[in-house]
Design an enzyme around this catalytic site. Structure first.
Site, PDB file in Angstrom:
ATOM      1  N   LEU A 148      18.498  -9.680  40.637  1.00  0.00           N
ATOM      2  CA  LEU A 148      19.744  -8.947  40.800  1.00  0.00           C
ATOM      3  C   LEU A 148      19.705  -7.778  39.820  1.00  0.00           C
ATOM      4  O   LEU A 148      19.164  -7.907  38.721  1.00  0.00           O
ATOM      5  CB  LEU A 148      20.959  -9.831  40.477  1.00  0.00           C
ATOM      6  CG  LEU A 148      21.327 -10.959  41.445  1.00  0.00           C
ATOM      7  CD1 LEU A 148      22.511 -11.741  40.899  1.00  0.00           C
ATOM      8  CD2 LEU A 148      21.651 -10.416  42.825  1.00  0.00           C
ATOM      9  N   ASP A 149      20.297  -6.664  40.221  1.00  0.00           N
ATOM     10  CA  ASP A 149      20.395  -5.540  39.302  1.00  0.00           C
ATOM     11  C   ASP A 149      21.131  -5.968  38.036  1.00  0.00           C
ATOM     12  O   ASP A 149      21.989  -6.863  38.069  1.00  0.00           O
ATOM     13  CB  ASP A 149      21.170  -4.377  39.928  1.00  0.00           C
ATOM     14  CG  ASP A 149      20.432  -3.731  41.075  1.00  0.00           C
ATOM     15  OD1 ASP A 149      19.212  -3.975  41.214  1.00  0.00           O
ATOM     16  OD2 ASP A 149      21.073  -2.977  41.829  1.00  0.00           O
ATOM     17  N   ARG A 150      20.840  -5.303  36.955  1.00  0.00           N
ATOM     18  CA  ARG A 150      21.511  -5.600  35.685  1.00  0.00           C
ATOM     19  C   ARG A 150      23.034  -5.549  35.834  1.00  0.00           C
ATOM     20  O   ARG A 150      23.746  -6.383  35.283  1.00  0.00           O
ATOM     21  CB  ARG A 150      21.055  -4.601  34.614  1.00  0.00           C
ATOM     22  CG  ARG A 150      21.715  -4.805  33.238  1.00  0.00           C
ATOM     23  CD  ARG A 150      21.182  -3.800  32.228  1.00  0.00           C
ATOM     24  NE  ARG A 150      21.763  -4.024  30.929  1.00  0.00           N
ATOM     25  CZ  ARG A 150      22.906  -3.459  30.497  1.00  0.00           C
ATOM     26  NH1 ARG A 150      23.566  -2.642  31.305  1.00  0.00           N
ATOM     27  NH2 ARG A 150      23.363  -3.707  29.283  1.00  0.00           N
TER      28      ARG A 150
END
Length: 226
Positions: free
Chosen positions: A58-60
């Site tokens: 998942l993106d940050r």
């Protein structure tokens, strides 16, 4: 800190599904080389799963569910779920403007090597909102709560696709609308990205059981939705 950050929603002999808050990297990589914070993977290992490995990412800035194996040797078994279409991920996003009821975005996305790859996202609008936010040139603003389902899994795919149809995700610093982002951050005090991986369903590669999980929205969403 680790006990507060890492919530385990499912665990068995082979894997665990945890909740990732906004603004936390999954693991250190080339793209996160300038981020010195402790990663989600490190926090999980500190909590007792010494060999835990993420199956996907998942993106940050994105919150939500993420699947880990307890040992590196099982990663390939779980990653095969993606290749076989045996895993389903659904996201909730707050987008600028009013979207149609449902649709599909089929538009290539550039990968980490600079090459464009096929990318497809399905979406379903769940609710429309109007707010008395003065953001020139309008005195009222429209937003949509949208369920987004990535058919493919490219980096930043949902964020890019939302921008592609001119309905960017709120508080997206790279692909969003800076005027709306600034209003949410400066006037409403909300700085987090409105993108949440809330649903995960997969067929367990070892037990063949269907696992279905759901993660509640982060608290800051209530500041907008009410």
């Amino acid at each position: 800190m680790s006990e507060e950050l890492v919530k385990v929603l499912f665990e068995d002999e082979w894997c665990l599904v945890v909740y990732k808050p906004n603004n936390l990297i999954v693991h250190h990589s080339y793209y996160a080389r300038n981020i010195e914070e402790t990663s989600l993977t490190e926090l999980i290992r500190e909590q007792g799963w010494a060999e835990a490995c993420p199956v996907h990412r998942l993106d940050r800035k994105t919150s939500g569910l993420i699947l880990f194996t307890k040992q590196a040797e099982w990663v390939a078994d779980f990653q095969s779920l993606f290749a076989n279409g045996a895993i389903e991920k659904k996201y909730l996003a707050l987008l600028r403007g009013h979207l149609e009821a449902e649709g599909e975005i089929d538009s290539p996305v550039k990968n980490d090597r600079g090459n464009y790859k096929e990318a497809k996202t399905r979406f379903r609008c769940l609710e429309h909102f109007e707010r008395d936010y003065t953001i020139p040139p309008y005195e009222k603003q429209r937003y949509s709560l949208v369920e987004m389902i990535p058919v493919t899994g490219r980096m930043h795919q949902l964020r890019i696709h939302a921008n592609k149809i001119a309905h960017p995700i709120i508080n997206d610093p790279k692909y969003g609308n800076r005027h709306h982002n600034h209003y949410f951050q400066d006037k409403l005090g909300i700085g987090e990205l409105f993108l949440h991986a809330y649903h995960l369903k997969f067929r367990h590669p070892f037990t063949h059981e269907e696992i279905r999980l759901r993660a509640e929205l982060p608290g800051f969403w209530e500041l907008f939705i009410g």
